[in-house]
Scaffold this motif. Structure first.
Motif, PDB file in Angstrom:
ATOM      1  N   UNK A 313       0.801  -1.228   0.000  1.00 32.74           N
ATOM      2  CA  UNK A 313       0.000   0.000   0.000  1.00 32.74           C
ATOM      3  C   UNK A 313       0.830   1.271   0.000  1.00 32.74           C
ATOM      4  N   UNK A 314       2.083   1.204   0.418  1.00 30.16           N
ATOM      5  CA  UNK A 314       2.949   2.362   0.650  1.00 30.16           C
ATOM      6  C   UNK A 314       2.544   3.161   1.882  1.00 30.16           C
ATOM      7  N   UNK A 315       1.523   2.714   2.639  1.00 29.21           N
ATOM      8  CA  UNK A 315       1.136   3.372   3.882  1.00 29.21           C
ATOM      9  C   UNK A 315       2.123   3.024   4.990  1.00 29.21           C
ATOM     10  N   UNK A 316       2.573   4.037   5.708  1.00 30.56           N
ATOM     11  CA  UNK A 316       3.491   3.829   6.834  1.00 30.56           C
ATOM     12  C   UNK A 316       2.696   3.662   8.124  1.00 30.56           C
ATOM     13  N   UNK A 344       5.064   9.667  -0.494  1.00 28.71           N
ATOM     14  CA  UNK A 344       4.940  11.106  -0.267  1.00 28.71           C
ATOM     15  C   UNK A 344       6.162  11.698   0.431  1.00 28.71           C
ATOM     16  N   UNK A 345       7.033  10.845   0.935  1.00 21.35           N
ATOM     17  CA  UNK A 345       8.196  11.327   1.687  1.00 21.35           C
ATOM     18  C   UNK A 345       9.225  11.935   0.733  1.00 21.35           C
ATOM     19  N   UNK A 354       7.360  14.916   5.175  1.00 23.53           N
ATOM     20  CA  UNK A 354       6.095  14.404   4.654  1.00 23.53           C
ATOM     21  C   UNK A 354       5.019  15.475   4.775  1.00 23.53           C
ATOM     22  N   UNK A 355       3.936  15.351   4.010  1.00 22.10           N
ATOM     23  CA  UNK A 355       2.835  16.325   4.123  1.00 22.10           C
ATOM     24  C   UNK A 355       2.291  16.416   5.540  1.00 22.10           C
ATOM     25  N   UNK A 439       6.154  18.841  -4.923  1.00 20.21           N
ATOM     26  CA  UNK A 439       7.596  18.840  -5.129  1.00 20.21           C
ATOM     27  C   UNK A 439       7.844  19.389  -6.553  1.00 20.21           C
ATOM     28  N   UNK A 440       8.313  20.623  -6.622  1.00 18.97           N
ATOM     29  CA  UNK A 440       8.481  21.301  -7.902  1.00 18.97           C
ATOM     30  C   UNK A 440       9.914  21.214  -8.420  1.00 18.97           C
ATOM     31  N   UNK A 441      10.749  20.438  -7.767  1.00 23.37           N
ATOM     32  CA  UNK A 441      12.118  20.272  -8.238  1.00 23.37           C
ATOM     33  C   UNK A 441      12.111  19.453  -9.513  1.00 23.37           C
ATOM     34  N   UNK A 442      12.996  19.767 -10.428  1.00 25.84           N
ATOM     35  CA  UNK A 442      13.027  19.089 -11.719  1.00 25.84           C
ATOM     36  C   UNK A 442      13.861  17.840 -11.711  1.00 25.84           C
TER      37      UNK A 442
END
Length: 443
Positions: A313-316, A344-345, A354-355, A439-442
């Motif tokens: 699930x990718x849920x922590x 999301x990390x 994380x958010x 996350x706006x990094x390219x």
């Protein structure tokens, strides 16, 4: 009397006392019987699963050892063979009563499922287990504040409240102001929505001059569909004058799989008669011990249409043993519910962010009505930028508020962000899942 048993006078706490308090050995046998039937059904009827599941799984441990992990990309690929369901179904999709799909907030193709009549009955029973555990009773008046669209979200809560005998007031087509009026006028006692939308209702009520704690009659707020920190919970509870319960479900499962226990704030029991939950190390994929953080891997035991086995699930989460909760249920629980998503990390100058970590800080400032977070490259350095929208009725100095938020973020996370104040109404609002973290990094 064994520690898992309850007296007749307090059995009203449970939707199903037998399944919720059965000894752990009986529970393991229950899970294995249901899993064995589910595997047989999948191998016999699903092209996808017939190619993936071994024939001779002999025990739960054998299942863990031999059945491969399932990822969302596997589901997407299988569905793209022949949309909408591809090779996944274990029953004829013509038996489907209704259609749902994931929200698509991640930007990836949605996962699509359908409910058969049996699937719907199981979905509702899982929700009844959770709602009854949170104190919802037949005399209550309830409202589910979401759009009643393709996102499965709170559909199951609506049906479960009907089954419990509650009066359910529909509000799908209403805006926030109309919902506030309905909450007050109809004496709504049980409210279901995302944490984000609960905060939006609080903001709207404030704009309308409505004191929800004084003028409304909400006793129970059920939140789900997104992780939420304790500061958000406190803000919702204070504004409504109600107990806030943390639930979680998945479209891939088709229903809710955990609910917060009244006996242990932020301790969320896994409905272990309906799901098998493993917690694995994010790198080694090996089981972790109680109290250690890992990624939850979910197996559903109740669906016949589209089934799910060992879904990553990718849920922590952090799992705790059932004995550490005093409610008498013999189901293990997640400490703090879903703590966030591994995908999301983000790393910012070597620090994980994380958010939920951002929300936990920002929601501690009551002067903030909404916020957005962006990670950008500024002058060659990774930089966190938080845009905050101060409440229109707040007397806070914007520059001072930004400075305090920046200092609090530095103290709590080790990252000092740039914090900017914007005009009231400038930032987007959300009804279902919020999209506040970008996350706006390219690279």
């Amino acid at each position: 009397m064994a520690s898992h048993e309850r007296t007749g006078s307090d059995r009203a706490e449970y939707w199903n006392p037998t399944t919720e308090t059965m000894p752990r050995q009986d529970l393991a046998e229950w899970q294995w019987r249901k899993l064995r039937r589910a595997l047989e059904h999948a191998r016999r009827n699903s092209k996808f699963w017939s190619e993936r599941l071994p024939e001779d799984v002999e025990s739960l441990q054998d299942y863990f050892d031999r059945v491969p992990l399932l990822h969302k990309s596997d589901l997407v690929a299988a569905q793209q063979v022949a949309p909408p369901y591809g090779t996944l179904p274990s029953t004829d999709p013509a038996l489907g009563m209704c259609f749902y799909q994931t929200s698509g907030t991640s930007g990836n193709p949605p996962i699509r499922i359908f409910d058969t009549a049996r699937d719907r009955a199981w979905t509702v029973d899982m929700w009844c287990t959770a709602l009854y555990g949170a104190g919802v009773r037949p005399h209550h008046r309830g409202m589910v504040a979401f759009g009643y669209g393709l996102f499965m979200g709170f559909w199951g809560m609506h049906y479960a409240m009907e089954r419990l005998g509650c009066t359910v007031v529909p509000a799908g087509s209403m805006d926030s102001r109309a919902r506030i009026r309905l909450i007050v006028d109809q004496g709504i006692e049980v409210l279901g929505c995302t944490p984000t939308y609960a905060m939006r209702l609080i903001e709207t009520a404030r704009e309308m001059g409505v004191d929800l704690a004084e003028e409304a009659n909400v006793k129970i707020v059920v939140t789900g569909a997104e992780p939420r920190p304790e500061t958000t919970t406190r803000a919702i509870s204070t504004a409504f004058g109600a107990r806030v319960y943390n639930f979680a479900g998945m479209t891939e499962l088709g229903t809710v799989f955990m609910f917060e226990c009244p006996e242990k704030a932020d301790g969320c029991h896994i409905i272990e008669t309906g799901v098998i939950e493993e917690v694995l190390h994010p790198e080694t994929r090996q089981p972790v011990e109680y109290g250690e953080q890992g990624v939850r891997v979910m197996t559903g035991l109740g669906r016949e249409g589209i089934q799910t086995f060992r879904y990553w699930t990718d849920d922590l989460v952090v799992k705790r043993p059932w004995q550490e909760c005093g409610c008498g249920r013999t189901w293990d629980w997640y400490d703090g519910g879903i703590l966030g998503r591994r995908d999301d990390m983000r790393k910012v100058r070597g620090i994980s962010l994380t958010p939920m970590m951002v929300e936990d800080v920002v929601r501690g400032f009551g002067e903030v009505s909404e916020f957005q977070t962006a990670i950008r490259t500024v002058r060659g350095l990774d930089t966190v930028v938080i845009r905050v929208e101060p409440r229109a009725d707040a007397a806070a100095d914007a520059a001072d508020l930004c400075a305090r938020i920046s200092a609090a973020m530095k103290y709590e996370t080790g990252i000092r962000p740039e914090v900017e104040a914007v005009a009231p109404g400038d930032l987007p609002r959300f009804e279902v899942k919020a999209a506040r973290f970008h996350d706006e990094r390219t690279s």
